[in-house]
Design an enzyme around this catalytic site. Structure first.
Site, short mmCIF file in Angstrom:
data_model
loop_
_atom_site.label_atom_id
_atom_site.label_comp_id
_atom_site.label_asym_id
_atom_site.label_seq_id
_atom_site.Cartn_x
_atom_site.Cartn_y
_atom_site.Cartn_z
N ASP A 277 0.84 -1.20 0.00
CA ASP A 277 0.00 0.00 0.00
C ASP A 277 0.87 1.25 0.00
OD1 ASP A 277 -1.75 2.14 0.66
OD2 ASP A 277 -3.13 0.72 1.59
N HIS B 239 -3.64 0.52 -2.51
CA HIS B 239 -4.56 1.15 -1.56
C HIS B 239 -5.97 1.11 -2.13
CE1 HIS B 239 -5.56 3.82 1.80
NE2 HIS B 239 -6.35 4.47 0.96
#
Length: 519
Positions: A390, A420
């Site tokens: 992420d 993300h």
């Protein structure tokens, strides 16, 4: 208007440059990236080995090893930007808005999804064809007389992303009522008080949840947060405890440690985008805020931490803000009182509690806004879906593993890739004999959370039918939760001083459940 468009285009220019840089860098390692993707381990379900965790592993087929997209679609930055900016369902979902008047005079918005341009019948037909390949069959409440209600909480800077719209569309196809919560001053919601929502302030969400429950009192109510929207969701679950109307909750790419997230350097392209949205919200009411806030200093912030500190900490605000009232607040209909205690009605000051005044400094701000400060009070299961790659969150090594290993209500689903709020699936699936079967493209995280809600509801129904609880501290969950939902409105109470509770870690072999292929 023309100036706004040029500012917006200027903000998008770094995104395009960053795209080209990522593609150039990854092109030379595409072969290696594809091989690693083929041999990557499946998702790990990290949690305390409770009866619910074992039930999820047996009945939630989406937890099995997913076919996440390989490079180039699997690039974490490409997935992230695609989920935030690009989508095919942006104009197909229709909403109707309810503006909810809060107890302090503020307004939040609740958008109800009322239909899609693609047609719900077609969506349901696609779902009927796909659910046969998943364990458990029909979705939670699908096509029943009392469908469940799904409450969506966007990113902290507000607005509906393509990622959230795709989840909304898929939930509608499976028979959910879908509502979207918009904090004050975001997504076109009018701002009637000189008070924006702090990162971990759940007071507005608490009233919105009570309102949604009053609209559908006989329906199961569940909630999903997107990214930094987890700040108010996790805070709400901790402050309300067993008095919440929610049956279960999930957080996709959540911010679990708020202060660490604000203090960790974010890649420039994402930092510029988030700051642009926050500053645009403030510019709309800049003249009305000037009497209580150093607006120019806030708008000159170069990081999310500087913006948040200048907006909510007294050390960064005007020293003599009470000497001159906001001249333009009367014409704009904006009341300046609720930003600080002077001029507040006693009932409003009591309702706001410590938030009636700005935080003294950065550390005291997080004493009352850390999402997990009341983690020990959470009384419903919470699934957090995170990815190691992420680009918007701190490294996976900073995740509070001890919390998931010791608290029976928190479950962490950790993958090696997904970006993300990405978790993009491959478009086809290889079958025996070299044949391929077309698979519906989309987000694996959406499939997981919707099936997770169904499995949790089935589990709780079984426990209630058998007269048993989860075991250990979860034994009283179903009974206490049902008793607390008999009233229509959440009980108003003063916010108590909170403290970040750190659960006592256990041995890894006794506290971790791996949801891997073959388990």
């Amino acid at each position: 208007m023309e100036l706004f468009i040029w500012d917006y285009l200027f903000c998008l220019l770094p995104f395009l440059l960053f795209f080209l840089l990522c593609l150039t860098r990854c092109w030379t390692t595409a072969h290696c990236w594809t091989r690693l993707a083929a041999t990557a381990a499946g998702p790990r379900l990290i949690c305390k080995p409770t009866a619910l965790a074992k039930y999820l592993l047996r009945h939630c087929g989406s937890l099995a090893r997913p076919r996440l997209a390989a490079w180039p679609r699997g690039d974490p930055n490409l997935q992230t930007l695609s989920s935030l900016l690009c989508g095919q369902l942006g104009d197909t979902i229709q909403f109707t808005r309810d503006n909810l008047l809060l107890r302090d005079g503020g307004i939040v918005a609740v958008d109800w999804a009322v239909g899609t341009g693609l047609g719900e019948a077609a969506g349901r037909k696609r779902w009927e064809g796909r659910k046969e390949h998943q364990s458990g069959g029909k979705a939670l409440g699908c096509f029943s007389s009392t469908p469940p209600v799904l409450l969506l909480i966007p990113q902290s800077w507000g607005g509906m992303t393509p990622h959230l719209k795709a989840l909304c569309h898929q939930a509608m196809c499976q028979g959910f009522y879908v509502a979207v919560f918009h904090p004050r001053g975001t997504a076109g919601c009018p701002l009637t008080t000189a008070r924006l929502t702090e990162f971990g302030d759940p007071a507005d969400l608490e009233q919105a949840v009570a309102y949604v429950h009053s609209r559908h009192p006989s329906s199961v109510l569940v909630a999903v947060s997107e990214g930094s929207g987890s700040g108010i969701l996790l805070s709400y679950l901790g402050e309300c405890g067993s008095s919440t109307y929610l049956t279960a909750a999930a957080a996709i790419s959540p911010v679990l440690l708020g202060q660490l997230w604000f203090e960790t350097a974010m890649p420039p392209v994402y930092r510029w985008g988030a700051l642009f949205h926050r500053k645009q919200q403030l510019r709309r009411y800049a003249n009305s805020f000037r009497g209580v806030l150093d607006v120019d200093r806030v708008l000159s912030s170069s990081s999310l931490r500087e913006f948040e500190e200048a907006l909510f900490c007294s050390s960064a605000q005007l020293q003599q803000r009470t000497s001159r009232p906001p001249i333009n607040s009367l014409s704009s209909g904006l009341s300046s009182g609720p930003h600080y205690s002077q001029g507040l009605a006693p009932s409003v000051a009591w309702e706001l509690g410590e938030r009636a005044n700005p935080a003294k400094d950065w550390d005291s701000y997080w004493e009352r806004n850390e999402p997990l400060r009341d983690a020990d009070e959470v009384a419903v299961p919470v699934l957090c879906i995170c990815s190691r790659d992420d680009p918007l969150l701190p490294p996976a090594s900073t995740l509070p593993m001890a919390l998931f290993q010791s608290n029976p209500y928190f479950l962490l689903l950790l993958t090696d890739k997904g970006g993300h709020c990405g978790f993009t699936l491959e478009g086809n699936k290889e079958m025996e004999g070299g044949r391929t079967e077309d698979e519906e493209e989309g987000s694996w995280s959406h499939m997981v959370v919707l099936e997770y809600f169904r499995v949790v509801a089935d589990f709780l129904k079984g426990e209630e039918r058998d007269g048993a609880g989860w075991g250990d501290p979860l034994r009283e969950h179903s009974q206490a939760g049902q008793r607390s939902r008999t009233s229509n409105m959440a009980t108003t109470r003063r916010r108590r001083p909170t403290l970040m509770r750190r659960p006592r870690p256990q041995a890894p072999d006794q506290s971790c459940v791996d949801a891997e292929e073959g388990v």
